[in-house]
Design a protein around this motif. Structure first.
Motif, short mmCIF file in Angstrom:
data_model
loop_
_atom_site.label_atom_id
_atom_site.label_comp_id
_atom_site.label_asym_id
_atom_site.label_seq_id
_atom_site.Cartn_x
_atom_site.Cartn_y
_atom_site.Cartn_z
N ALA A 156 0.80 -1.20 0.40
CA ALA A 156 0.23 -0.29 0.19
C ALA A 156 0.47 1.10 0.36
O ALA A 156 0.46 2.21 -1.18
CB ALA A 156 -1.15 0.13 1.12
N ALA A 157 2.19 1.59 0.81
CA ALA A 157 2.98 2.45 0.79
C ALA A 157 3.12 2.30 -0.49
O ALA A 157 3.93 3.65 -1.13
CB ALA A 157 3.95 2.21 2.13
N ASP A 158 3.97 1.81 -1.29
CA ASP A 158 4.36 1.49 -2.55
C ASP A 158 3.70 2.06 -3.84
O ASP A 158 3.99 2.98 -4.38
CB ASP A 158 5.40 0.69 -3.14
N ALA A 159 2.10 2.37 -3.57
CA ALA A 159 1.36 2.66 -4.22
C ALA A 159 1.06 3.91 -3.96
O ALA A 159 -0.52 4.45 -5.13
CB ALA A 159 0.07 1.38 -4.25
N GLY A 160 1.42 4.75 -2.91
CA GLY A 160 1.42 5.77 -2.34
C GLY A 160 0.82 6.40 -1.15
O GLY A 160 0.16 7.47 -0.94
N ALA A 161 -0.17 4.96 -0.01
CA ALA A 161 -0.64 5.74 0.71
C ALA A 161 0.21 6.81 2.12
O ALA A 161 1.73 6.09 2.10
CB ALA A 161 -0.71 4.15 1.16
N ASP A 162 0.05 7.31 2.29
CA ASP A 162 0.51 8.25 3.01
C ASP A 162 0.67 7.89 3.97
O ASP A 162 1.47 8.46 4.75
CB ASP A 162 0.62 9.92 2.79
N LEU A 163 0.00 7.27 4.82
CA LEU A 163 -0.24 7.02 6.63
C LEU A 163 -0.84 5.93 6.08
O LEU A 163 -1.96 4.99 5.55
CB LEU A 163 -1.87 7.22 6.94
N VAL A 164 -0.59 4.91 7.34
CA VAL A 164 -1.14 3.14 6.99
C VAL A 164 -1.67 3.00 8.88
O VAL A 164 -0.69 4.04 9.79
CB VAL A 164 0.00 2.58 7.37
N HIS A 165 -2.84 3.12 8.93
CA HIS A 165 -3.61 3.49 11.17
C HIS A 165 -3.86 2.05 10.40
O HIS A 165 -4.66 0.87 10.15
CB HIS A 165 -4.62 4.32 10.18
N VAL A 166 -3.21 1.65 11.83
CA VAL A 166 -3.13 0.32 12.46
C VAL A 166 -3.96 -0.61 13.41
O VAL A 166 -4.11 0.64 14.47
CB VAL A 166 -1.76 -0.34 12.25
N ASP A 167 -5.34 -0.59 13.31
CA ASP A 167 -5.64 -1.30 14.39
C ASP A 167 -4.23 -2.60 14.90
O ASP A 167 -5.58 -3.71 14.31
CB ASP A 167 -7.22 -1.95 14.61
N ALA A 168 -4.70 -2.09 15.42
CA ALA A 168 -3.33 -3.90 16.70
C ALA A 168 -4.07 -4.86 17.96
O ALA A 168 -3.48 -5.68 17.79
CB ALA A 168 -2.52 -2.68 17.71
N MET A 169 -5.52 -4.84 17.10
CA MET A 169 -6.29 -5.40 18.35
C MET A 169 -5.65 -6.07 18.89
O MET A 169 -5.00 -5.43 19.74
CB MET A 169 -6.16 -6.78 17.56
N ASP A 170 -5.08 -7.62 19.42
CA ASP A 170 -4.10 -7.82 20.75
C ASP A 170 -2.72 -7.77 19.82
O ASP A 170 -2.10 -9.27 21.00
CB ASP A 170 -4.92 -9.50 21.06
N SER A 171 -2.32 -7.85 19.39
CA SER A 171 -1.03 -7.85 18.34
C SER A 171 -0.01 -6.53 18.35
O SER A 171 0.34 -6.54 17.09
CB SER A 171 -1.24 -8.57 17.26
N GLU A 172 0.20 -5.88 18.82
CA GLU A 172 0.87 -4.68 19.59
C GLU A 172 1.55 -3.92 18.68
O GLU A 172 2.34 -4.04 17.99
CB GLU A 172 0.87 -4.35 20.68
N PRO A 173 2.98 -5.52 18.98
CA PRO A 173 4.37 -5.40 18.04
C PRO A 173 4.12 -5.34 16.59
O PRO A 173 5.19 -5.48 16.27
CB PRO A 173 4.72 -6.75 19.20
N VAL A 174 3.09 -5.93 16.45
CA VAL A 174 3.33 -5.87 14.35
C VAL A 174 3.43 -4.38 14.32
O VAL A 174 3.56 -3.98 13.02
CB VAL A 174 1.47 -6.51 13.85
N VAL A 175 2.73 -3.47 15.03
CA VAL A 175 3.12 -2.17 14.62
C VAL A 175 4.13 -2.10 14.25
O VAL A 175 4.51 -0.90 13.25
CB VAL A 175 3.18 -0.94 16.00
N ALA A 176 5.54 -2.47 15.44
CA ALA A 176 6.83 -2.05 14.26
C ALA A 176 7.07 -3.53 12.77
O ALA A 176 8.29 -2.65 12.57
CB ALA A 176 7.73 -2.90 15.54
N ASP A 177 6.86 -3.92 13.20
CA ASP A 177 6.70 -4.60 11.63
C ASP A 177 6.29 -3.88 11.12
O ASP A 177 6.57 -3.76 9.52
CB ASP A 177 6.38 -6.26 11.64
#
Length: 267
Positions: free
Chosen positions: A169-190
């Motif tokens: 999505a970033a390569d396609a031009g997304a300026d932001l990614v808005h992440v609902d981390a649920m119960d997997s908060e460390p995925v934000v770092a990935d």
């Protein structure tokens, strides 16, 4: 990367509730408000009507593009950046909303987040996470008018490599990614690592206090958002204070992006 709004605290969209009045009530504490979600095309509007029939709250204006324009007009002069979360199974409606967002200096957010069966069957929400090519098509369409473009995503979707999809999505031009981390908060770092330095990451889920804010910022998030507690002004004030006073401490392990941000901010 830094968030394209200040302070780096947003209100996350709430179906049928997140309108201009909702945003105005919280403007003293946030830098951005994502209105919506708004169903745009025939299939997603039909899905929204089905969801209303089973007691879900949804926005179903006669003309969704005009509705977005009117809502942004109602936020004229507000001390926050307007944004709108939109649902569509097709790309064309995103171009029209993107033009409205451009004219208002607003953010358009592609909804790849909704897990409701009706919306997924219409080709929106999780269906886009499972079809990265269509998601990227929507990202490109949303940004064609020159508006800042966000993608709302969710962790813990079976069979989806979320960081990889976010990178596409970033390569396609997304300026932001808005992440609902649920119960997997460390995925934000990935996700932060996958999207690279040119795309901001907004972390969402359970953002209530200093501890939750600092966890996401240590993972490299550029901003946080508040959803269900968005009408609790005490929570919003606490979150804003936590974001504004966050600083790297030697005892905390942080993502390199958080470290760089701290160095740029200085003592």
């Amino acid at each position: 990367m830094t968030a394209p709004f200040d302070p780096p605290v947003a209100l996350a969209s709430l179906s049928g509730e997140a309108d201009a009045a909702w945003a105005r009530a919280a403007e003293a504490h946030v830098g951005c408000a994502f209105l919506g979600g708004i169903a745009l095309d025939r299939a997603t509007r039909a899905a929204a009507r089905e969801m209303v029939d089973r007691d879900r709250s949804e926005f179903l204006p006669p003309d969704p593009v005009a509705f977005v324009d009117e809502q942004f007009d109602a936020l004229d002069g507000a001390d926050l950046r307007p944004a709108v979360n939109v649902r569509s199974g097709t790309a064309d409606p995103l171009r029209a909303v993107g033009a409205v967002c451009r004219d208002h200096g607003a953010i358009i957010e592609v909804n790849a987040h909704c897990r409701q069966d009706e919306m997924c069957a219409a080709g929106a929400g999780h269906a886009l996470l499972r079809d990265a090519d269509r998601l990227c098509e929507q990202v490109r369409a949303a940004g064609e008018a020159g508006a800042t473009t966000s993608v709302k995503v969710r962790t813990e979707v079976e069979g989806v490599d979320l960081p990889a999809v976010c990178g596409q999505a970033a390569d396609a031009g997304a300026d932001l990614v808005h992440v609902d981390a649920m119960d997997s908060e460390p995925v934000v770092a990935d996700v932060v690592s996958a999207v690279g330095p040119g795309t901001a990451v907004v972390a969402n889920n359970g953002v209530r206090d200093r501890a939750s804010v600092e966890e996401y910022l240590r993972y490299g998030a550029d901003a946080v958002s508040v959803g269900r507690a968005s009408d609790d002004l005490d929570v919003l004030a606490s979150v804003r204070r936590a974001v504004e006073t966050f600083s790297e401490r030697p005892s905390l392990e942080v993502h390199p992006r958080a470290r760089q941000r701290g160095e740029e901010a200085g003592p």
